[in-house]
Design a protein around this motif. Structure first.
Motif, PDB file in Angstrom:
ATOM      1  N   LEU A  57       0.845  -1.178   0.000  1.00  0.00           N
ATOM      2  CA  LEU A  57       0.000   0.000   0.000  1.00  0.00           C
ATOM      3  C   LEU A  57       0.889   1.239   0.000  1.00  0.00           C
ATOM      4  O   LEU A  57       1.936   1.251   0.637  1.00  0.00           O
ATOM      5  N   ASP A  70      -6.561   0.517  -3.986  1.00  0.00           N
ATOM      6  CA  ASP A  70      -5.679   0.389  -2.817  1.00  0.00           C
ATOM      7  C   ASP A  70      -6.490   0.130  -1.547  1.00  0.00           C
ATOM      8  O   ASP A  70      -6.097  -0.680  -0.702  1.00  0.00           O
ATOM      9  N   ALA A  74      -6.309  -2.940   1.041  1.00  0.00           N
ATOM     10  CA  ALA A  74      -6.074  -2.702   2.471  1.00  0.00           C
ATOM     11  C   ALA A  74      -7.147  -3.361   3.320  1.00  0.00           C
ATOM     12  O   ALA A  74      -6.853  -3.961   4.359  1.00  0.00           O
ATOM     13  N   ILE A  87      -6.268   5.726   6.674  1.00  0.00           N
ATOM     14  CA  ILE A  87      -6.123   6.471   5.423  1.00  0.00           C
ATOM     15  C   ILE A  87      -5.571   7.845   5.763  1.00  0.00           C
ATOM     16  O   ILE A  87      -6.120   8.567   6.605  1.00  0.00           O
ATOM     17  N   LEU A 120      -2.582   3.694   4.370  1.00  0.00           N
ATOM     18  CA  LEU A 120      -2.871   3.970   2.972  1.00  0.00           C
ATOM     19  C   LEU A 120      -2.827   5.477   2.767  1.00  0.00           C
ATOM     20  O   LEU A 120      -3.668   6.196   3.308  1.00  0.00           O
TER      21      LEU A 120
END
Length: 188
Positions: A57, A70, A74, A87, A120
């Motif tokens: 990631l 992505d 994840a 995130i 991420l």
């Protein structure tokens, strides 16, 4: 004396270039995430079989990445090991985003991050990139960047920093970041 300084400067430059060249920066123009695994800890579940697909990631803001793909990767990792998805919305031009990245990499924070989260990073450019994706999770007009969102393994938002609490990351230290990461880490 000047010749020695010149040699030392050349050697230092060569070392810096070698270090920069060794950075793992995926080239993913329209491609699926790269095929290497994120670091795991001893507390993590056993690794999947060698034939299972592995995912990296992005932990830096790459405008070429597909954040939806992505995030899907994840969340799959999170469902497998019970970690949360963190995130990080930001951009390369943002000094506070760079500071937060460095805090994430610090010796005080990195183990906590790796033990509890799949990180991420999502590029929002100059608030003109990936906005539809970001809008599902955070209000960038209120939060500024960097902005963090913690998701459960099933994709539910646990917290979004709509209050702008990370927008001045340059004034933060590892203890403050760790307090946030600890508060929102999955409960064992």
């Amino acid at each position: 004396m000047l010749q020695r300084l010149g040699l030392a400067a050349a050697a230092g430059t060569a070392l810096l270039l070698a270090a920069c060249a060794s950075q793992d920066i995926p080239s993913t123009q329209g491609a699926a995430p790269a095929a290497t695994a994120p670091a795991t800890t001893a507390a993590a579940k056993p690794a999947a079989s060698p034939t299972a697909p592995k995912v990296t990631l992005p932990d830096r803001y790459d405008p070429k990445r597909n954040p939806a793909a992505d995030l899907k990767a994840a969340l799959a990792l999170a469902r497998a090991d019970g970690k949360a998805v963190l995130i990080d919305f930001g951009a390369d031009w943002c000094p506070d985003c760079h500071v937060l990245h460095e805090l994430f990499q610090s010796a005080e924070t990195k183990p906590l991050l790796e033990q509890n989260y799949h990180l991420l990073a999502v590029d929002v450019g100059e608030f003109d990139h990936n906005l539809k994706f970001a809008g599902k999770y955070i209000n960038l007009q209120r939060s500024g960047i960097p902005a963090l969102v913690v998701l459960t393994p099933d994709g539910k938002v646990r917290v979004a920093t709509n209050d702008g609490s990370f927008a001045n990351a340059r004034d933060m230290d590892s203890k403050q970041v760790n307090a946030f990461l600890t508060k929102w880490a999955p409960k064992s």
